[in-house]
Design an enzyme around this catalytic site. Structure first.
Site, PDB file in Angstrom:
ATOM      1  N   ASP A  37       1.006  -1.257   0.073  1.00 28.63           N
ATOM      2  CA  ASP A  37       0.085  -0.103  -0.140  1.00 28.63           C
ATOM      3  C   ASP A  37       0.901   1.195  -0.110  1.00 28.63           C
ATOM      4  OD1 ASP A  37      -3.202   0.524   1.081  1.00 28.63           O
ATOM      5  OD2 ASP A  37      -1.707   2.115   0.992  1.00 28.63           O
ATOM      6  N   ASN A  91     -13.017  -3.201   2.231  1.00 33.59           N
ATOM      7  CA  ASN A  91     -13.874  -2.078   2.204  1.00 33.59           C
ATOM      8  C   ASN A  91     -14.736  -2.161   0.913  1.00 33.59           C
ATOM      9  OD1 ASN A  91     -12.500  -1.232   4.457  1.00 33.59           O
ATOM     10  ND2 ASN A  91     -11.001   0.002   3.371  1.00 33.59           N
ATOM     11  N   GLN A  98     -14.301   2.756   0.959  1.00 38.10           N
ATOM     12  CA  GLN A  98     -13.647   2.149  -0.407  1.00 38.10           C
ATOM     13  C   GLN A  98     -13.249   3.518  -1.294  1.00 38.10           C
ATOM     14  OE1 GLN A  98     -15.801  -0.391  -2.830  1.00 38.10           O
ATOM     15  NE2 GLN A  98     -14.005  -1.054  -3.727  1.00 38.10           N
ATOM     16  N   HIS A 104      -9.984  -5.315  -3.723  1.00 38.99           N
ATOM     17  CA  HIS A 104      -8.653  -5.633  -3.089  1.00 38.99           C
ATOM     18  C   HIS A 104      -8.986  -5.885  -1.431  1.00 38.99           C
ATOM     19  CE1 HIS A 104      -9.278  -1.298  -2.604  1.00 38.99           C
ATOM     20  NE2 HIS A 104      -8.891  -1.156  -1.501  1.00 38.99           N
ATOM     21  N   PHE A 105      -8.130  -6.951  -1.151  1.00 43.21           N
ATOM     22  CA  PHE A 105      -8.204  -7.342   0.328  1.00 43.21           C
ATOM     23  C   PHE A 105      -7.030  -6.352   1.080  1.00 43.21           C
ATOM     24  CE2 PHE A 105     -10.622 -10.949   1.450  1.00 43.21           C
ATOM     25  CZ  PHE A 105     -11.323 -11.281   0.013  1.00 43.21           C
ATOM     26  N   HIS A 106      -7.125  -5.706   2.142  1.00 43.71           N
ATOM     27  CA  HIS A 106      -5.882  -5.315   2.647  1.00 43.71           C
ATOM     28  C   HIS A 106      -5.289  -6.361   3.737  1.00 43.71           C
ATOM     29  CE1 HIS A 106      -7.056  -0.973   2.229  1.00 43.71           C
ATOM     30  NE2 HIS A 106      -8.063  -1.312   1.982  1.00 43.71           N
TER      31      HIS A 106
HETATM   32  P1  AMP Z   1      -9.779   1.378  -0.075  1.00 41.67           P
HETATM   33  O1  AMP Z   1      -9.928   2.690   0.942  1.00 41.67           O
HETATM   34  O2  AMP Z   1     -10.131   0.017   0.612  1.00 41.67           O
HETATM   35  O3  AMP Z   1     -10.185   1.441  -1.278  1.00 41.67           O
HETATM   36  O4  AMP Z   1      -8.027   1.271  -0.341  1.00 41.67           O
HETATM   37  C1  AMP Z   1      -7.417   1.586  -1.099  1.00 41.67           C
HETATM   38  C2  AMP Z   1      -5.898   1.550  -0.897  1.00 41.67           C
HETATM   39  O5  AMP Z   1      -5.048   1.719  -1.883  1.00 41.67           O
HETATM   40  C3  AMP Z   1      -5.492   2.797   0.122  1.00 41.67           C
HETATM   41  O6  AMP Z   1      -5.052   2.183   1.407  1.00 41.67           O
HETATM   42  C4  AMP Z   1      -4.614   3.675  -0.317  1.00 41.67           C
HETATM   43  O7  AMP Z   1      -3.443   3.998   0.474  1.00 41.67           O
HETATM   44  C5  AMP Z   1      -3.989   2.559  -1.718  1.00 41.67           C
HETATM   45  N1  AMP Z   1      -3.517   2.941  -2.602  1.00 41.67           N
HETATM   46  C6  AMP Z   1      -4.092   4.100  -3.433  1.00 41.67           C
HETATM   47  N2  AMP Z   1      -3.298   4.136  -4.566  1.00 41.67           N
HETATM   48  C7  AMP Z   1      -2.255   3.155  -4.804  1.00 41.67           C
HETATM   49  C8  AMP Z   1      -1.084   3.135  -5.584  1.00 41.67           C
HETATM   50  N3  AMP Z   1      -1.010   3.824  -6.617  1.00 41.67           N
HETATM   51  N4  AMP Z   1      -0.163   2.209  -5.010  1.00 41.67           N
HETATM   52  C9  AMP Z   1      -0.454   1.416  -3.821  1.00 41.67           C
HETATM   53  N5  AMP Z   1      -1.458   1.579  -3.053  1.00 41.67           N
HETATM   54  C10 AMP Z   1      -2.348   2.586  -3.313  1.00 41.67           C
END
Ligand code: AMP
Ligand code: ZN
Length: 140
Positions: A37, A91, A98, A104-106
């Site tokens: 991330d 999320n 989200q 995506h899975f965190h």
């Molecule tokens: P969500 O809030 O579940 O949609 O999580 C999206 C995640 O993607 C967040 O934790 C961001 O920090 C991460 N993110 C956004 N852009 C990038 C990127 N270019 N490379 C890696 N992670 C990213």
């Protein structure tokens, strides 16, 4: 992602998967990738992503479930190198937090700070930290 007319809606995770945008990849198989991330909640925060663009879990085809779960479990196994404690989270939708509408899975390792759902300021990962933690998570 491409729609039926072949028009591409911008998606940062599709760009990463296609190699059009940079990421620190820690895992890949035929159907999924995992990368660090960019704004990690903790050291080793990884995103596990199906290569096929879907917005959310319920858009997956049933035959895709097992591949994605296998990738999530493999990333969890690697994250256990950093900590035995971690959150696995998805999320779904804006109100759930989200912000990237590519499923995506965190996987978020937890260290000595209690309160996993407390919001903390997040800063962009540094290149040296990405290399260091990426090295710890690389390889089976
Ligand atoms: P969500 O809030 O579940 O949609 O999580 C999206 C995640 O993607 C967040 O934790 C961001 O920090 C991460 N993110 C956004 N852009 C990038 C990127 N270019 N490379 C890696 N992670 C990213
Ligand atoms: Zn996408």
């Amino acid at each position: 992602m491409d729609d039926e007319q072949g028009t591409r809606t911008p998606c940062i995770f599709c760009d990463i998967i296609a190699g059009r945008a940079p990421a620190h990849q820690v895992y890949a198989d035929g159907g999924c990738v995992a990368f660090l991330d960019l704004f990690p909640i903790t050291r080793g925060h990884v995103l596990v992503v199906p290569k096929r663009h879907v917005d959310r879990l319920t858009d997956l085809r049933p035959e895709e479930y097992s591949d994605l779960l296998r990738a999530v479990v493999e990333v969890c196994r690697r994250v256990e190198r950093l900590s035995p404690d971690y959150n696995v989270a998805v999320n779904q939708g804006r109100l759930a937090g989200q912000i990237v509408f590519h499923l995506h899975f965190h996987v978020i390792p937890r260290y000595d700070v209690p309160g996993p759902f407390a919001t903390t300021p997040r800063t962009r990962i540094t290149e040296s930290e990405a290399v260091s933690v990426g090295h710890a998570l690389a390889g089976p």
